[in-house]
Design an enzyme around this catalytic site. Structure first.
Site, PDB file in Angstrom:
ATOM      1  CG  ASP A  20      30.683  57.051  -1.756  1.00 34.03           C
ATOM      2  OD1 ASP A  20      31.483  57.313  -2.684  1.00 34.03           O
ATOM      3  OD2 ASP A  20      30.711  55.985  -1.114  1.00 34.03           O
TER       4      ASP A  20
ATOM      5  CD  GLU B 199      34.623  59.533  -3.540  1.00 27.59           C
ATOM      6  OE1 GLU B 199      35.626  58.849  -3.811  1.00 27.59           O
ATOM      7  OE2 GLU B 199      33.880  59.306  -2.566  1.00 27.59           O
TER       8      GLU B 199
ATOM      9  CG  ASP C 115      27.528  53.136   1.928  1.00 28.75           C
ATOM     10  OD1 ASP C 115      27.491  53.251   3.164  1.00 28.75           O
ATOM     11  OD2 ASP C 115      26.754  52.383   1.303  1.00 28.75           O
TER      12      ASP C 115
END
Length: 173
Positions: A8, A69, A141
């Site tokens: 992330d 992501e 996160d």
């Protein structure tokens, strides 16, 4: 057994999560941590910390695939640019190790983990904890990094059942 590193990306704090997935698609928790990048004096040094941190994790945990992501459009253009640069640094770090990288949008991750593309962050955190049988509350996160890894594990399992690559199963070239 395949080990997947989920990322992330962030310019101040990057979440990383590592899972194992067996041939049936069953996932198990391995590790998660934040890479806190605020100790560096300037942005390029933060990106250096990100690259070095991912290199250390790859050496220690030896992932075979990476899921990251995709960048979303932020309200602040400067933030969006920095996020994109952090994402690029993360991709570069793992590609240098010849690891395949698979990219997923936040809505795709939420759909895969929660069942709804517009799910709230707390729902993602809760479902990731349930799916990996974790007794601790994950920070956002970490949950996002593990969620992108789980998403890729699900796509992989479907692809294997259909005799396709993960990219083909997700409709990507």
């Amino acid at each position: 057994m395949t080990r997947i590193l989920g990322i992330d990306p962030g310019s101040q704090r990057t979440g990383v999560g590592i899972i194992d997935v067996d041939a049936t698609g069953r996932v198990s928790y391995v590790h998660h941590q934040p890479l806190v990048l605020l100790g560096a004096d300037d942005f390029p040094q933060r990106m250096k910390l990100l690259v070095l941190g991912l290199a250390d994790l790859c050496r220690e945990y030896e992932p075979q695939e990476v899921a990251i992501e995709r960048v979303f459009m932020a309200r602040n253009p400067d933030s969006a640019l920095k996020l994109g640069q952090a994402r690029g640094a993360a991709i570069s770090a793992v590609v240098l190790r010849d690891l395949p990288v698979h990219e997923y949008a936040a809505s795709e991750i939420k759909l895969a983990v929660v069942g709804r593309g517009g799910a709230e962050k707390q729902q993602v955190q809760h479902m990731v904890g349930l799916m990996l049988n974790l007794k601790i509350k994950l920070q956002a996160d970490a949950a996002d990094a593990l969620a992108v890894a789980i998403t890729h594990a699900h796509v992989r399992a479907t692809a294997n059942r259909l005799g396709l690559s993960a990219r083909q199963a997700w409709g990507r070239k």
